[in-house]
Design an enzyme around this catalytic site. Structure first.
Site, PDB file in Angstrom:
ATOM      1  N   GLY A   8       0.883  -1.244   0.016  1.00 41.91           N
ATOM      2  CA  GLY A   8       0.170  -0.179   0.061  1.00 41.91           C
ATOM      3  C   GLY A   8       0.741   1.354  -0.077  1.00 41.91           C
ATOM      4  O   GLY A   8       0.604   2.168   0.585  1.00 41.91           O
ATOM      5  N   GLY A  11      -0.405   4.797  -0.931  1.00 44.46           N
ATOM      6  CA  GLY A  11      -1.681   5.287  -0.198  1.00 44.46           C
ATOM      7  C   GLY A  11      -1.240   6.609   0.602  1.00 44.46           C
ATOM      8  O   GLY A  11      -0.340   7.030   0.594  1.00 44.46           O
ATOM      9  N   GLN A  12      -2.242   7.141   1.675  1.00 42.35           N
ATOM     10  CA  GLN A  12      -2.134   8.088   2.330  1.00 42.35           C
ATOM     11  C   GLN A  12      -0.789   7.981   3.235  1.00 42.35           C
ATOM     12  O   GLN A  12       0.041   8.925   3.322  1.00 42.35           O
ATOM     13  CB  GLN A  12      -3.189   8.598   3.239  1.00 42.35           C
ATOM     14  CG  GLN A  12      -3.057   9.802   3.906  1.00 42.35           C
ATOM     15  CD  GLN A  12      -4.201  10.221   5.005  1.00 42.35           C
ATOM     16  OE1 GLN A  12      -4.749   9.175   5.667  1.00 42.35           O
ATOM     17  NE2 GLN A  12      -4.260  11.233   5.496  1.00 42.35           N
ATOM     18  N   ILE A  35      -0.744  -1.769  -6.312  1.00 45.15           N
ATOM     19  CA  ILE A  35      -1.672  -2.563  -6.960  1.00 45.15           C
ATOM     20  C   ILE A  35      -1.671  -1.943  -8.341  1.00 45.15           C
ATOM     21  O   ILE A  35      -1.776  -0.851  -8.388  1.00 45.15           O
ATOM     22  CB  ILE A  35      -2.898  -2.921  -6.216  1.00 45.15           C
ATOM     23  CG1 ILE A  35      -3.751  -1.727  -5.690  1.00 45.15           C
ATOM     24  CG2 ILE A  35      -2.855  -3.981  -5.216  1.00 45.15           C
ATOM     25  CD1 ILE A  35      -5.079  -1.662  -5.417  1.00 45.15           C
ATOM     26  N   ASP A  54      -0.385  -7.270  -4.376  1.00 44.53           N
ATOM     27  CA  ASP A  54      -1.520  -7.457  -4.044  1.00 44.53           C
ATOM     28  C   ASP A  54      -1.758  -8.303  -2.607  1.00 44.53           C
ATOM     29  O   ASP A  54      -1.341  -9.802  -3.068  1.00 44.53           O
ATOM     30  CB  ASP A  54      -2.343  -7.849  -5.122  1.00 44.53           C
ATOM     31  CG  ASP A  54      -3.865  -7.936  -5.012  1.00 44.53           C
ATOM     32  OD1 ASP A  54      -4.429  -8.044  -3.627  1.00 44.53           O
ATOM     33  OD2 ASP A  54      -4.589  -7.699  -5.995  1.00 44.53           O
ATOM     34  N   TYR A 143     -15.517  -1.945   8.720  1.00 44.98           N
ATOM     35  CA  TYR A 143     -14.119  -1.435   8.762  1.00 44.98           C
ATOM     36  C   TYR A 143     -13.696  -1.877  10.301  1.00 44.98           C
ATOM     37  O   TYR A 143     -12.482  -2.500  10.615  1.00 44.98           O
ATOM     38  CB  TYR A 143     -13.934   0.056   8.687  1.00 44.98           C
ATOM     39  CG  TYR A 143     -12.638   0.857   8.857  1.00 44.98           C
ATOM     40  CD1 TYR A 143     -11.599   0.485   8.203  1.00 44.98           C
ATOM     41  CD2 TYR A 143     -12.393   1.455  10.046  1.00 44.98           C
ATOM     42  CE1 TYR A 143     -10.357   1.236   8.030  1.00 44.98           C
ATOM     43  CE2 TYR A 143     -11.043   2.174   9.957  1.00 44.98           C
ATOM     44  CZ  TYR A 143      -9.899   1.833   9.179  1.00 44.98           C
ATOM     45  OH  TYR A 143      -8.797   2.334   9.376  1.00 44.98           O
ATOM     46  N   LYS A 147     -10.641  -4.418  11.811  1.00 41.86           N
ATOM     47  CA  LYS A 147      -9.553  -4.051  12.675  1.00 41.86           C
ATOM     48  C   LYS A 147      -9.415  -4.617  13.982  1.00 41.86           C
ATOM     49  O   LYS A 147      -8.434  -5.138  14.211  1.00 41.86           O
ATOM     50  CB  LYS A 147      -9.561  -2.443  12.860  1.00 41.86           C
ATOM     51  CG  LYS A 147      -9.555  -1.809  11.728  1.00 41.86           C
ATOM     52  CD  LYS A 147      -7.934  -1.884  11.110  1.00 41.86           C
ATOM     53  CE  LYS A 147      -7.861  -1.174   9.772  1.00 41.86           C
ATOM     54  NZ  LYS A 147      -6.472  -1.403   9.166  1.00 41.86           N
TER      55      LYS A 147
HETATM   56  N1  SER Z   1      -9.360   7.376   9.263  1.00 40.22           N
HETATM   57  C1  SER Z   1      -9.834   6.204   9.188  1.00 40.22           C
HETATM   58  C2  SER Z   1     -11.345   6.251   8.815  1.00 40.22           C
HETATM   59  O1  SER Z   1     -11.821   7.386   8.750  1.00 40.22           O
HETATM   60  C3  SER Z   1     -10.077   5.699  10.570  1.00 40.22           C
HETATM   61  O2  SER Z   1      -8.941   4.830  11.008  1.00 40.22           O
HETATM   62  O3  SER Z   1     -11.885   5.422   8.119  1.00 40.22           O
END
Ligand code: SER
Length: 319
Positions: A8, A11-12, A35, A54, A143, A147
């Protein structure tokens, strides 16, 4: 950490972490895993090796680990909270099947693994103020489910197989290099772009909604510090609360207006994001991270705001 794979890497978090690792561990090889469709560009591409990584392709990952003699993986592949609500099966596939692939390779090849958890691992029954390290974790979002499962599976591989898994629960991360996508805390990044561009900002989160936030340099520092921490001091592994600031929308808008008084905001609350935000902690207690690996943040709301505005003006070419 010598030979590192960042999964990744565009990504950010990954785009900045990969560069920081290359800068600060010069004798290392840091492979930028990506990816197709999210290829590394510019300095990220030119400053070191990159490879398609990936998480759903176990054989491909194993090949990279063997080829570069990888000893540490930063596993940053994830769908954020709001987009995971729209695509729960894809979120499960990436976050869980992907993690299992990585942990199996780590077990076979003796690799250390960092997989972030989040404020999203908490839920409505969690104590919201001063959220303790060890507490109720019953999230309602996909999400959050992934986690919590990530924390448990990572601990399982540590206790059962001795895999060196470590993790922090990241707050909402604020940065100017790469935009987040589809998160509940994204508003706190996007408002800076609107402020600097002189555009009205539409806020999807209701006033009065507190969430933990952190400036990216502190988050990157935490990710590196924890992987280098003395394992004999770690009573926890998956995953540590870390905190630096907590605010609600009006507070961050007021802070930005100290530097850009013309900032205009209107609210258009998104029910999906708002429900998630309301279920998350207002502020976390990070005393275990401070005690076990000397975690300490550097930035507060003011120093972050000064740095964000300065760098976004440069990036966007506006005064
Ligand atoms: N920044 C993430 C979100 O807002 C939280 O870990 O989904």
């Amino acid at each position: 950490m010598k030979n590192i794979l960042v999964v990744g890497s565009t990504g950010q978090i990954g785009s900045e972490l990969t560069m920081k690792l290359r800068r600060e561990i010069p004798q290392s090889t840091v492979v930028a895993g990506y990816i197709p469709g999210a290829e590394p560009k510019g300095v990220l591409l030119e400053s070191g090796p990159s490879a398609i990584a990936d998480v759903r392709d176990a054989a491909g990952l194993a090949e990279i680990v063997t080829r570069y003699k990888i000893d540490t993986i930063y596993n940053l592949a994830a769908l954020l909270s709001a987009v995971a609500e729209r695509k729960p099966l894809l979120a499960w596939d990436i976050q869980m099947n992907g993690l299992l692939n990585i942990l199996e390779i780590a077990r076979e090849k003796g690799v250390a693994v960092f997989t972030p958890s989040s404020i999203g691992s908490f839920g409505p029954e969690t104590p919201h103020v001063g959220t303790p390290q060890d507490t109720i974790q019953r999230p309602r979002s996909m999400y959050g489910v992934t986690k919590v499962a990530t924390e448990l599976l990572s601990d399982y591989y540590f206790h059962k197989y001795g895999v060196d898994t470590r993790s922090v629960r990241f707050p909402g991360l604020i940065s100017y290099t790469t935009l987040p996508g589809g998160g509940t805390t994204d508003y706190a990044v996007e408002v800076y772009y609107s402020a600097v561009k002189g555009e009205e900002f539409t806020c999807p989160i209701a006033p009065g909604t507190y969430m933990d936030m952190m400036y990216m340099p502190d988050a990157l520092h935490a990710a590196m510090m924890l992987m280098e921490a003395d394992p004999s001091r770690l009573k926890h592994r998956n995953s540590f609360n870390i905190a630096s600031m907590s605010f609600e929308p009006e507070q961050i808008f007021a802070k930005i207006r100290e530097y850009i008084p013309s900032l205009q905001v209107r609210y258009e609350v998104d029910p999906v994001r708002q429900a998630i935000a309301t279920s998350w902690p207002d502020s976390m207690d990070d005393s275990c991270a401070r005690a076990e690996w000397d975690w300490k943040p550097t930035y507060d709301m003011d120093s972050m705001t000064v740095d964000m505005i300065k760098n976004l003006r440069l990036k966007l070419g506006v005064q």
